[in-house]
Design a protein around this motif. Sequence first.
Motif, PDB file in Angstrom:
ATOM      1  N   ASP A 191       0.864  -1.184   0.000  1.00  0.00           N
ATOM      2  CA  ASP A 191       0.000   0.000   0.000  1.00  0.00           C
ATOM      3  C   ASP A 191       0.900   1.235   0.000  1.00  0.00           C
ATOM      4  OD1 ASP A 191      -1.595   2.167   0.662  1.00  0.00           O
ATOM      5  OD2 ASP A 191      -2.726   1.122   2.220  1.00  0.00           O
ATOM      6  N   TYR A 194       1.453   6.675   0.424  1.00  0.00           N
ATOM      7  CA  TYR A 194       2.415   7.767   0.643  1.00  0.00           C
ATOM      8  C   TYR A 194       3.658   7.620  -0.237  1.00  0.00           C
ATOM      9  CZ  TYR A 194      -0.692   8.299   4.597  1.00  0.00           C
ATOM     10  OH  TYR A 194      -1.816   8.444   5.365  1.00  0.00           O
ATOM     11  N   SER A 219      -5.223  10.840  -2.798  1.00  0.00           N
ATOM     12  CA  SER A 219      -5.684  11.626  -1.653  1.00  0.00           C
ATOM     13  C   SER A 219      -4.581  12.417  -0.981  1.00  0.00           C
ATOM     14  CB  SER A 219      -6.319  10.699  -0.620  1.00  0.00           C
ATOM     15  OG  SER A 219      -7.412  10.024  -1.175  1.00  0.00           O
ATOM     16  N   LYS A 220      -3.355  11.919  -0.999  1.00  0.00           N
ATOM     17  CA  LYS A 220      -2.299  12.556  -0.248  1.00  0.00           C
ATOM     18  C   LYS A 220      -1.403  13.391  -1.166  1.00  0.00           C
ATOM     19  CE  LYS A 220      -4.012   9.750   2.949  1.00  0.00           C
ATOM     20  NZ  LYS A 220      -4.107   8.296   3.039  1.00  0.00           N
TER      21      LYS A 220
HETATM   22  C1  LIG Z   1      -4.973   7.420   3.384  1.00  0.00           C
HETATM   23  C2  LIG Z   1      -4.619   5.988   3.248  1.00  0.00           C
HETATM   24  C3  LIG Z   1      -5.299   5.170   2.354  1.00  0.00           C
HETATM   25  C4  LIG Z   1      -6.592   5.588   1.702  1.00  0.00           C
HETATM   26  O1  LIG Z   1      -6.458   6.346   0.629  1.00  0.00           O
HETATM   27  P1  LIG Z   1      -7.731   6.784  -0.218  1.00  0.00           P
HETATM   28  O2  LIG Z   1      -7.190   6.799  -1.597  1.00  0.00           O
HETATM   29  O3  LIG Z   1      -8.144   8.111   0.297  1.00  0.00           O
HETATM   30  O4  LIG Z   1      -8.806   5.746  -0.049  1.00  0.00           O
HETATM   31  C5  LIG Z   1      -4.849   3.878   2.142  1.00  0.00           C
HETATM   32  N1  LIG Z   1      -3.803   3.409   2.844  1.00  0.00           N
HETATM   33  C6  LIG Z   1      -3.153   4.149   3.751  1.00  0.00           C
HETATM   34  C7  LIG Z   1      -2.006   3.559   4.500  1.00  0.00           C
HETATM   35  C8  LIG Z   1      -3.556   5.458   3.990  1.00  0.00           C
HETATM   36  O5  LIG Z   1      -2.957   6.188   4.919  1.00  0.00           O
END
Ligand SMILES: *Cc1c(COP(=O)(O)O)cnc(C)c1O
Length: 357
Positions: A191, A194, A219-220
Amino acid sequence: MSALPNNSPTSLVRPAIAAIDGYVPGEQPQAGKWVKLNTNENPYAPSPAVARALAATAAGRTLAKYPDSTATAFRRRAAEVLGVEPDWIICGNGSDDLLTILVRTFVGESECLRMPYPSYILYRTLAGIQGAGCDEVHYQRDWSLGEDFTRPRDDLRLAIIANPNSPSGTLLPPARVAEIAARLPCAVVVDEAYGDFSETNCLGLVKDNPRVIVTRSFSKSYALAGLRFGFAVAQPAMIEQLLKVKDSYNCDTLSIAAATAAIDDQAWLADNRVKIIATRRRLIDALRGLGFEALESQANFVWFTHPSRPHKPIYEALKAQGILIRFMNYAGWGDGLRVTVGTDDEIDAFLTCLKTI
Ligand SMILES: *Cc1c(COP(=O)(O)O)cnc(C)c1O
């Protein structure tokens, strides 16, 4: 005479659902003026190309039609940026949607998902929804993963590693993730929500190992948490299986257009990354100067603890002053504080307030 139906929802739902606590996301206050440093949103506005793409898509009759179910335009552009082919990519309504698709694809009832701990608790919730077990292997004290992460288990179907990890912001080197993936017999999700903030990433592993899937979020790093868009990269035969599980129209036409415009603007991404990393450096150094232990971070947030002071009152005192960070308490591990890298002004407000506490 038939028995009266039992109207208690907890007895109507599947036992697996009754048994779990729902995932609780960080607070999203809808009113008031907050310095919001609790859910790792990007503090800057997204690329201006996003607003242009949204306006152009909203005009005319485009929205009268269903979206392209596999977001072809996005996959074409993303494939160029990432150096893969479009059929190596599946898109989702945020990367959480992809995590749902992945857990549903691999993990059945009474089977097992493995994750490091502490990490993103949503993985545990998704396993619970499946009626599956969640094998949480503790990080070592230096936030590396030991040999127990690869120990065999007959019911193991999926491992998910957040890399960089949340809440620590630490990164396992790609070579170590490759080693872990090679030893595990199951599918392995990295995942990389980041990943755009870190020095290295695991995209390259996908080419060598057909069991590896890398997920990314808009999102980030792209400042589009409100849009809901993410994608996963894996070998085409794997993507083909995942496509069977996703909703037909899991990404809408507006988000596909916006995400395509965003990924097309790599100059914006590079500039934003430089700003976040500079503020991150200043934030870590300042926290250390105040007597906190702040971890080096490869993400857009910092995990910090105090050697003697309790953490929750610090979170509460900041909140009383309108500054929202995250207090995390991990059963069997310990607690600490996580603060998002905001703008320089936001971080100054946070540090000034922290000094008075
Ligand atoms: C923020 C986050 C997500 C979710 O991201 P979205 O694209 O907003 O669903 C997934 N994994 C981790 C580790 C996160 O911090």
